[in-house]
Design a protein around this motif. Structure first.
Motif, PDB file in Angstrom:
ATOM      1  N   GLU A  56      -9.118 -28.024 -28.940  1.00  0.00           N
ATOM      2  CA  GLU A  56      -9.440 -27.883 -30.362  1.00  0.00           C
ATOM      3  C   GLU A  56     -10.726 -28.629 -30.702  1.00  0.00           C
ATOM      4  OE1 GLU A  56      -4.867 -27.466 -32.123  1.00  0.00           O
ATOM      5  OE2 GLU A  56      -5.815 -29.447 -31.924  1.00  0.00           O
ATOM      6  N   PHE A  57     -10.850 -29.825 -30.143  1.00  0.00           N
ATOM      7  CA  PHE A  57     -12.055 -30.615 -30.388  1.00  0.00           C
ATOM      8  C   PHE A  57     -13.292 -29.900 -29.858  1.00  0.00           C
ATOM      9  CE2 PHE A  57     -15.103 -33.820 -28.794  1.00  0.00           C
ATOM     10  CZ  PHE A  57     -15.462 -34.395 -30.002  1.00  0.00           C
ATOM     11  N   SER A  58     -13.176 -29.367 -28.644  1.00  0.00           N
ATOM     12  CA  SER A  58     -14.313 -28.708 -28.007  1.00  0.00           C
ATOM     13  C   SER A  58     -14.727 -27.436 -28.739  1.00  0.00           C
ATOM     14  CB  SER A  58     -13.972 -28.381 -26.553  1.00  0.00           C
ATOM     15  OG  SER A  58     -15.020 -27.678 -25.926  1.00  0.00           O
ATOM     16  N   LYS A  59     -13.739 -26.621 -29.135  1.00  0.00           N
ATOM     17  CA  LYS A  59     -14.048 -25.320 -29.720  1.00  0.00           C
ATOM     18  C   LYS A  59     -14.306 -25.360 -31.223  1.00  0.00           C
ATOM     19  CE  LYS A  59     -11.721 -22.390 -26.310  1.00  0.00           C
ATOM     20  NZ  LYS A  59     -10.737 -21.296 -26.107  1.00  0.00           N
ATOM     21  N   LYS A  60     -13.641 -26.276 -31.927  1.00  0.00           N
ATOM     22  CA  LYS A  60     -13.716 -26.271 -33.385  1.00  0.00           C
ATOM     23  C   LYS A  60     -14.580 -27.380 -33.986  1.00  0.00           C
ATOM     24  CE  LYS A  60     -10.821 -22.813 -33.758  1.00  0.00           C
ATOM     25  NZ  LYS A  60     -11.229 -21.493 -34.310  1.00  0.00           N
ATOM     26  N   VAL A  61     -14.619 -28.534 -33.323  1.00  0.00           N
ATOM     27  CA  VAL A  61     -15.350 -29.670 -33.893  1.00  0.00           C
ATOM     28  C   VAL A  61     -16.759 -29.796 -33.323  1.00  0.00           C
ATOM     29  CG1 VAL A  61     -15.365 -32.172 -34.239  1.00  0.00           C
ATOM     30  CG2 VAL A  61     -13.205 -30.914 -34.335  1.00  0.00           C
ATOM     31  N   LEU A  62     -16.894 -29.653 -32.008  1.00  0.00           N
ATOM     32  CA  LEU A  62     -18.208 -29.824 -31.383  1.00  0.00           C
ATOM     33  C   LEU A  62     -19.311 -28.948 -31.985  1.00  0.00           C
ATOM     34  CD1 LEU A  62     -17.679 -30.413 -27.553  1.00  0.00           C
ATOM     35  CD2 LEU A  62     -18.390 -32.022 -29.311  1.00  0.00           C
ATOM     36  N   PRO A  63     -19.011 -27.700 -32.377  1.00  0.00           N
ATOM     37  CA  PRO A  63     -20.079 -26.896 -32.986  1.00  0.00           C
ATOM     38  C   PRO A  63     -20.652 -27.529 -34.260  1.00  0.00           C
ATOM     39  CG  PRO A  63     -18.293 -25.472 -32.279  1.00  0.00           C
ATOM     40  CD  PRO A  63     -17.799 -26.883 -32.154  1.00  0.00           C
ATOM     41  N   TYR A  64     -19.869 -28.423 -34.887  1.00  0.00           N
ATOM     42  CA  TYR A  64     -20.315 -29.086 -36.115  1.00  0.00           C
ATOM     43  C   TYR A  64     -20.588 -30.574 -35.880  1.00  0.00           C
ATOM     44  CZ  TYR A  64     -18.710 -24.894 -38.569  1.00  0.00           C
ATOM     45  OH  TYR A  64     -18.547 -23.601 -39.006  1.00  0.00           O
ATOM     46  N   LYS A  65     -20.863 -30.949 -34.642  1.00  0.00           N
ATOM     47  CA  LYS A  65     -21.015 -32.365 -34.302  1.00  0.00           C
ATOM     48  C   LYS A  65     -22.105 -33.063 -35.110  1.00  0.00           C
ATOM     49  CE  LYS A  65     -24.140 -31.444 -30.401  1.00  0.00           C
ATOM     50  NZ  LYS A  65     -24.322 -31.538 -28.939  1.00  0.00           N
ATOM     51  N   LYS A  66     -23.100 -32.311 -35.563  1.00  0.00           N
ATOM     52  CA  LYS A  66     -24.220 -32.924 -36.278  1.00  0.00           C
ATOM     53  C   LYS A  66     -23.875 -33.340 -37.701  1.00  0.00           C
ATOM     54  CE  LYS A  66     -27.839 -30.739 -33.519  1.00  0.00           C
ATOM     55  NZ  LYS A  66     -29.040 -29.865 -33.513  1.00  0.00           N
ATOM     56  N   ILE A  67     -22.678 -32.974 -38.177  1.00  0.00           N
ATOM     57  CA  ILE A  67     -22.282 -33.445 -39.506  1.00  0.00           C
ATOM     58  C   ILE A  67     -21.467 -34.735 -39.399  1.00  0.00           C
ATOM     59  CG2 ILE A  67     -22.223 -31.060 -40.332  1.00  0.00           C
ATOM     60  CD1 ILE A  67     -19.176 -31.313 -40.545  1.00  0.00           C
ATOM     61  N   LEU A  68     -21.171 -35.151 -38.172  1.00  0.00           N
ATOM     62  CA  LEU A  68     -20.447 -36.398 -37.949  1.00  0.00           C
ATOM     63  C   LEU A  68     -21.440 -37.539 -37.778  1.00  0.00           C
ATOM     64  CD1 LEU A  68     -17.860 -35.155 -35.280  1.00  0.00           C
ATOM     65  CD2 LEU A  68     -17.595 -35.169 -37.767  1.00  0.00           C
ATOM     66  N   SER A  69     -21.011 -38.733 -38.113  1.00  0.00           N
ATOM     67  CA  SER A  69     -21.874 -39.892 -37.875  1.00  0.00           C
ATOM     68  C   SER A  69     -21.993 -40.103 -36.370  1.00  0.00           C
ATOM     69  CB  SER A  69     -21.280 -41.141 -38.526  1.00  0.00           C
ATOM     70  OG  SER A  69     -20.075 -41.523 -37.876  1.00  0.00           O
ATOM     71  N   LYS A  70     -23.064 -40.727 -35.927  1.00  0.00           N
ATOM     72  CA  LYS A  70     -23.264 -40.968 -34.500  1.00  0.00           C
ATOM     73  C   LYS A  70     -22.137 -41.812 -33.927  1.00  0.00           C
ATOM     74  CE  LYS A  70     -28.312 -40.679 -34.655  1.00  0.00           C
ATOM     75  NZ  LYS A  70     -29.591 -41.401 -34.442  1.00  0.00           N
ATOM     76  N   GLU A  71     -21.677 -42.791 -34.717  1.00  0.00           N
ATOM     77  CA  GLU A  71     -20.612 -43.680 -34.246  1.00  0.00           C
ATOM     78  C   GLU A  71     -19.305 -42.922 -34.052  1.00  0.00           C
ATOM     79  OE1 GLU A  71     -22.520 -44.203 -36.863  1.00  0.00           O
ATOM     80  OE2 GLU A  71     -23.814 -45.825 -36.127  1.00  0.00           O
ATOM     81  N   LEU A  72     -18.956 -42.080 -35.035  1.00  0.00           N
ATOM     82  CA  LEU A  72     -17.714 -41.309 -34.943  1.00  0.00           C
ATOM     83  C   LEU A  72     -17.788 -40.306 -33.802  1.00  0.00           C
ATOM     84  CD1 LEU A  72     -14.954 -40.412 -35.973  1.00  0.00           C
ATOM     85  CD2 LEU A  72     -16.126 -38.921 -37.619  1.00  0.00           C
TER      86      LEU A  72
END
Length: 202
Positions: A56-72
């Motif tokens: 789930e992390f790889s397919k759903k979250v990683l595509p939007y990784k640039k909206i997360l803080s660098k630390e998170l």
């Protein structure tokens, strides 16, 4: 409601607030990511990312990784990559007819420790053979064996070398791990600049 559904609804809501944004994150510009990031900055801290699984992390979250803080992003990356290997070491078998990898998990349930160790050693041998044939996934898993001492004596220098080899072959997970090695000084000297460059590319 599952946490992945919460994440999907949050993304959907953020896109609805900015109708000019593309629906596909692969078409986002830097400004598009910043716009969505600003819209969701009050929502993201409430997402329980650790309740997601690695797929789930790889397919759903990683595509939007640039909206997360660098630390998170870095913390989540380490969490999912390390737990994926620590909790279960894949065992591979190579089909003679198709020459492809069939990956399954080795678990400790209902197995004696001696049998598990034997399986890990056999898995290591199979990884090594497949790695010699140039399979980047096998090279990556071989690195994990050396990093955690699964089926072979722990050797962080060799782990780093195999992560780098797999990363050079373009395997995404290996690129993440290579960045982590540079960031944490695993098998090589700590190099924060190099780690940042790799994280940025991955």
């Amino acid at each position: 409601m599952k946490e992945i559904q919460v994440w999907e609804y949050v993304i959907k809501w953020g896109l609805a607030q900015n109708p000019g944004l593309p629906s596909d994150p692969t078409n986002f510009s830097k400004d598009d990511f910043n716009t969505l990031k600003n819209t969701l900055q009050q929502c993201i801290p409430f997402i329980r990312f650790h309740n997601l699984n690695s797929i789930e992390f790889s397919k759903k979250v990683l595509p939007y990784k640039k909206i997360l803080s660098k630390e998170l992003y870095k913390e989540l990356l380490n969490h999912f990559l390390e737990n994926d290997i620590k909790e279960s070491l894949p065992r591979i078998s190579i089909s003679k007819q198709k020459s492809t990898l069939d990956i399954t998990k080795v678990t400790n349930s209902d197995k004696e420790s001696q049998e598990v160790e034997k399986n890990l050693e056999e898995a290591f041998k199979r990884y090594k053979k497949a790695a010699e044939d140039g399979n980047e996934v096998a090279v990556y898993n071989l690195a994990g064996c050396y990093k955690y001492g699964k089926g072979v004596e722990k050797d962080e220098i060799k782990a780093f070398e195999y992560y780098k080899k797999s990363a050079d072959q373009g395997y995404l997970n290996a690129q993440f791990e290579l960045g982590y090695c540079y960031d944490s000084g695993i098998g090589t000297k700590t190099n924060k600049t190099k780690a940042f460059e790799i994280y940025k590319i991955a």
